[in-house]
Design a protein around this motif. Structure first.
Motif, mmCIF file in Angstrom:
data_model
loop_
_atom_site.group_PDB
_atom_site.id
_atom_site.type_symbol
_atom_site.label_atom_id
_atom_site.label_comp_id
_atom_site.label_asym_id
_atom_site.label_seq_id
_atom_site.Cartn_x
_atom_site.Cartn_y
_atom_site.Cartn_z
ATOM 1 N N ILE A 186 -15.996 -0.712 -6.357
ATOM 2 C CA ILE A 186 -16.699 -1.114 -5.249
ATOM 3 C C ILE A 186 -16.802 0.007 -3.925
ATOM 4 O O ILE A 186 -15.743 1.026 -4.018
ATOM 5 C CB ILE A 186 -16.220 -2.373 -4.674
ATOM 6 C CG1 ILE A 186 -14.782 -2.203 -4.117
ATOM 7 C CG2 ILE A 186 -16.501 -3.549 -5.465
ATOM 8 C CD1 ILE A 186 -14.352 -3.382 -3.433
ATOM 9 N N TRP A 237 0.935 -1.262 0.100
ATOM 10 C CA TRP A 237 0.101 -0.067 0.018
ATOM 11 C C TRP A 237 0.971 1.367 -0.049
ATOM 12 O O TRP A 237 2.004 1.331 0.820
ATOM 13 C CB TRP A 237 -0.916 0.092 1.174
ATOM 14 C CG TRP A 237 -2.200 -0.911 1.199
ATOM 15 C CD1 TRP A 237 -1.846 -2.439 1.431
ATOM 16 C CD2 TRP A 237 -3.297 -0.793 1.095
ATOM 17 N NE1 TRP A 237 -3.104 -3.059 1.367
ATOM 18 C CE2 TRP A 237 -3.991 -2.037 0.901
ATOM 19 C CE3 TRP A 237 -4.004 0.409 0.380
ATOM 20 C CZ2 TRP A 237 -5.507 -2.297 0.755
ATOM 21 C CZ3 TRP A 237 -5.492 0.281 0.555
ATOM 22 C CH2 TRP A 237 -5.916 -0.882 0.433
ATOM 23 N N TYR A 268 -16.219 1.278 -0.436
ATOM 24 C CA TYR A 268 -14.929 1.221 0.478
ATOM 25 C C TYR A 268 -15.216 2.178 1.610
ATOM 26 O O TYR A 268 -14.564 3.426 1.661
ATOM 27 C CB TYR A 268 -13.743 1.473 -0.204
ATOM 28 C CG TYR A 268 -12.577 1.137 0.604
ATOM 29 C CD1 TYR A 268 -12.112 -0.288 1.140
ATOM 30 C CD2 TYR A 268 -11.576 2.253 1.083
ATOM 31 C CE1 TYR A 268 -11.274 -0.641 1.997
ATOM 32 C CE2 TYR A 268 -10.380 1.804 1.733
ATOM 33 C CZ TYR A 268 -10.359 0.485 2.405
ATOM 34 O OH TYR A 268 -9.154 0.222 3.013
ATOM 35 N N GLY A 269 -15.778 1.695 2.777
ATOM 36 C CA GLY A 269 -15.828 2.469 4.201
ATOM 37 C C GLY A 269 -16.759 3.556 3.583
ATOM 38 O O GLY A 269 -17.666 3.642 2.739
ATOM 39 N N LYS A 291 -15.969 6.587 0.392
ATOM 40 C CA LYS A 291 -14.738 6.285 -0.536
ATOM 41 C C LYS A 291 -15.078 5.073 -1.278
ATOM 42 O O LYS A 291 -16.214 4.345 -1.203
ATOM 43 C CB LYS A 291 -13.748 5.824 0.380
ATOM 44 C CG LYS A 291 -12.986 7.042 1.036
ATOM 45 C CD LYS A 291 -11.801 6.754 1.616
ATOM 46 C CE LYS A 291 -11.201 7.905 2.519
ATOM 47 N NZ LYS A 291 -9.934 7.543 2.981
ATOM 48 N N SER A 292 -14.410 4.762 -2.259
ATOM 49 C CA SER A 292 -14.356 3.745 -3.370
ATOM 50 C C SER A 292 -13.100 3.165 -3.639
ATOM 51 O O SER A 292 -12.280 3.831 -3.493
ATOM 52 C CB SER A 292 -15.236 4.042 -4.699
ATOM 53 O OG SER A 292 -16.451 4.710 -4.408
ATOM 54 N N LYS A 293 -13.227 1.875 -4.092
ATOM 55 C CA LYS A 293 -12.001 1.169 -4.577
ATOM 56 C C LYS A 293 -12.402 0.899 -6.050
ATOM 57 O O LYS A 293 -13.368 0.675 -6.468
ATOM 58 C CB LYS A 293 -11.799 -0.209 -3.990
ATOM 59 C CG LYS A 293 -11.023 -0.154 -2.731
ATOM 60 C CD LYS A 293 -10.515 -1.699 -2.174
ATOM 61 C CE LYS A 293 -10.015 -1.591 -1.001
ATOM 62 N NZ LYS A 293 -9.754 -2.850 -0.369
ATOM 63 N N VAL A 347 -7.711 3.422 -3.775
ATOM 64 C CA VAL A 347 -8.757 3.899 -2.935
ATOM 65 C C VAL A 347 -9.089 5.514 -3.382
ATOM 66 O O VAL A 347 -8.084 6.281 -3.421
ATOM 67 C CB VAL A 347 -8.434 3.961 -1.571
ATOM 68 C CG1 VAL A 347 -9.448 4.710 -0.803
ATOM 69 C CG2 VAL A 347 -8.132 2.332 -1.069
ATOM 70 N N GLN A 352 -19.417 5.466 -4.851
ATOM 71 C CA GLN A 352 -19.216 4.629 -6.053
ATOM 72 C C GLN A 352 -19.833 5.406 -7.161
ATOM 73 O O GLN A 352 -19.598 5.274 -8.456
ATOM 74 C CB GLN A 352 -19.923 3.096 -5.759
ATOM 75 C CG GLN A 352 -19.690 2.105 -6.837
ATOM 76 C CD GLN A 352 -20.427 0.941 -6.352
ATOM 77 O OE1 GLN A 352 -21.430 1.143 -5.863
ATOM 78 N NE2 GLN A 352 -20.229 -0.139 -6.823
ATOM 79 N N THR A 386 -20.929 -4.522 -6.357
ATOM 80 C CA THR A 386 -19.897 -4.674 -7.054
ATOM 81 C C THR A 386 -20.285 -4.112 -8.521
ATOM 82 O O THR A 386 -21.337 -4.570 -8.976
ATOM 83 C CB THR A 386 -19.252 -6.056 -7.057
ATOM 84 O OG1 THR A 386 -18.946 -6.297 -5.844
ATOM 85 C CG2 THR A 386 -17.836 -6.072 -8.099
#
Length: 150
Positions: free
Chosen positions: A122, A54, A124-125, A128-130, A84, A89, A112
């Motif tokens: 997707i 990371w 993320y928290g 946020k998105s990944k 990230v 999303q 997803t």
């Protein structure tokens, strides 16, 4: 270059093309290349977690702010590159489509989204998105085998 604890480095000018294409699965994901690229531009990873190195960064891509990038470790069963990004999303999906023409569609997992080239988006928290491109590693090489996210 000496990096202070907690310091985040700005991305190089090649970042949108190099990282952007790989995140959308429009280019080959070569973990050796990307680990060197990220280490050369952002120093060593700040953590190794979940089979990934990371890196903290401060850059924008596809209209969203990227705060971290991750790349698989050598022992991972998969070859992947992900980021990230700040923003929900749905918002990132719209921005990516407007800027690249690439659409994301709902995958079998309701949260997803997947693009035709194979990248995933997707949640993320909180807020946020990944986004990531992932391929199954076979005999030390990557292939375009599909991976289901559950």
């Amino acid at each position: 270059m000496v990096m202070l604890p907690g310091q985040v480095l700005a991305a190089p000018t090649s970042f949108p093309h190099v990282i952007g294409n790989a995140l959308l699965c429009l280019d080959q994901v070569d973990s050796t290349y990307f680990k060197k690229y990220l280490t050369d531009n952002f120093q060593t990873p700040y953590k190794i977690e979940g089979g990934a190195y990371w890196f903290k960064i401060d850059s924008f891509l596809y209209g969203g702010k990227i705060t971290e990038i991750f790349i698989n470790t050598e022992s991972s069963e998969y070859v992947f590159l992900g980021a990230v990004m700040e923003g929900p999303q749905d918002s990132l999906k719209i921005k990516i489509e407007e800027l690249t023409g690439i659409k994301f569609f709902q995958d079998q997992n309701i949260e997803t989204l997947r693009s035709p080239p194979g990248s995933f988006l997707i949640p993320y928290g909180s807020g946020k998105s990944k986004i990531f491109c992932v391929k199954r590693r076979i005999y030390g090489m990557s292939t375009n085998n599909k991976m289901r996210i559950t």
